[in-house]
Design an enzyme around this catalytic site. Structure first.
Site, PDB file in Angstrom:
ATOM      1  N   GLU A  65       0.852  -1.187   0.000  1.00 22.98           N
ATOM      2  CA  GLU A  65       0.000   0.000   0.000  1.00 22.98           C
ATOM      3  C   GLU A  65       0.893   1.244   0.000  1.00 22.98           C
ATOM      4  O   GLU A  65       1.601   1.509   0.978  1.00 22.98           O
ATOM      5  CB  GLU A  65      -0.907   0.012   1.233  1.00 22.98           C
ATOM      6  N   ARG A  69       0.406  10.388   0.594  1.00 22.92           N
ATOM      7  CA  ARG A  69       0.758  11.425   1.568  1.00 22.92           C
ATOM      8  C   ARG A  69       1.898  12.304   1.112  1.00 22.92           C
ATOM      9  O   ARG A  69       2.264  13.254   1.811  1.00 22.92           O
ATOM     10  CB  ARG A  69       1.139  10.772   2.906  1.00 22.92           C
ATOM     11  N   THR A  93      -4.597   6.012   1.673  1.00 24.78           N
ATOM     12  CA  THR A  93      -4.976   7.389   2.005  1.00 24.78           C
ATOM     13  C   THR A  93      -5.735   8.037   0.841  1.00 24.78           C
ATOM     14  O   THR A  93      -5.552   9.207   0.526  1.00 24.78           O
ATOM     15  CB  THR A  93      -3.760   8.255   2.406  1.00 24.78           C
ATOM     16  N   LYS A 153     -11.042  -1.588   6.070  1.00 22.39           N
ATOM     17  CA  LYS A 153      -9.857  -1.253   6.867  1.00 22.39           C
ATOM     18  C   LYS A 153     -10.343  -0.764   8.231  1.00 22.39           C
ATOM     19  O   LYS A 153     -11.238   0.088   8.302  1.00 22.39           O
ATOM     20  CB  LYS A 153      -9.064  -0.153   6.166  1.00 22.39           C
TER      21      LYS A 153
END
Length: 236
Positions: A65, A69, A93, A153
């Site tokens: 993953e 960011r 994200t 998640k």
């Protein structure tokens, strides 16, 4: 004599990075079943993406993953998709529909969000990719189940109640499965993985900052192999 009009100039090549490899990469069913541990990667230099991914895959952790960011994240996903065929690279994200489109175009194989809205969920569904929307309450889980989503998640895992909370959800909501992420470390990963409603855990402990800064890919491979071996008994 009339001259022919000039031919149009060719379109410039995309500046965002190389195109993903034509081959779709290894086939998989559920994101939760790829490996017991999913490395959660923050890439600040896109040049690190390929050797980092190769180290993780060599160590036995193919699901990667890459979080959105940093400005380098999309280029990192491009590079891994193009050059590390045994990796299953996903985007983390993801918080807007625009990011869904960008990461699909970059070659992401799955999507992960820290939370969800109706608009984001619709975009993730429309992408055709597997996705893990983030939840931290029973109401959010029920709302996703109502929308036909069963894999999620759990974030931030430790702060949101940890294994005790997930264990409590397993009774009334056994159809929901989770990838807990947030504060997971080797001393508690096994406790999460032993739960019936946990498919894998997300973590960063195999990605120490000093090793990345030193480009010590051998150390990262070793840490990845330790994680893959230590939790192999929990592979689904």
């Amino acid at each position: 004599m009339t001259s022919s009009p000039p031919s149009p100039s060719p379109a410039p090549a995309p500046a965002s990075g190389p195109a993903p490899a034509p081959a779709p990469g290894p086939a998989f069913g559920s994101v939760l079943d790829l490996a017991p541990v999913m490395p959660v990667v923050v890439v600040t230099d896109a040049a690190d993406a390929v050797p980092l991914a190769r180290a993780l895959v060599a160590g036995g952790l193919p699901a990667i993953e890459v979080t959105l960011r940093t400005p380098a994240a999309l280029d990192a996903i491009w590079a891994i998709a193009a050059e590390v065929p045994h990796a299953v690279v996903g985007a983390g994200t993801v918080i807007t529909p625009a990011q869904v489109a960008d990461t699909v175009a970059a070659g992401a194989r799955f999507l992960v969000s820290p939370g969800w809205t109706d608009g984001l969920l619709d975009a993730m569904k429309a992408s055709g990719l597997p996705f893990l929307p983030g939840v931290s309450t029973a109401s959010e889980v029920v709302a996703l189940l109502e929308r036909g989503v069963r894999e999620m998640k759990f974030f931030p895992a430790q702060a949101a109640g940890g294994t005790a909370y997930l264990r409590s959800l397993a009774g009334p909501l056994p159809q929901a499965r989770f990838c807990p992420t947030g504060g997971i470390a080797p001393d508690c990963a096994a406790e999460y993985l032993a739960l019936p409603n946990v498919g894998c855990v997300g973590g960063t402990w195999m990605l120490p900052g000093d090793a990345i800064a030193a480009k010590d890919w051998g150390r990262i491979e070793s840490l990845a192999r330790d994680a893959a071996t230590r939790y192999a008994q929990y592979a689904r």
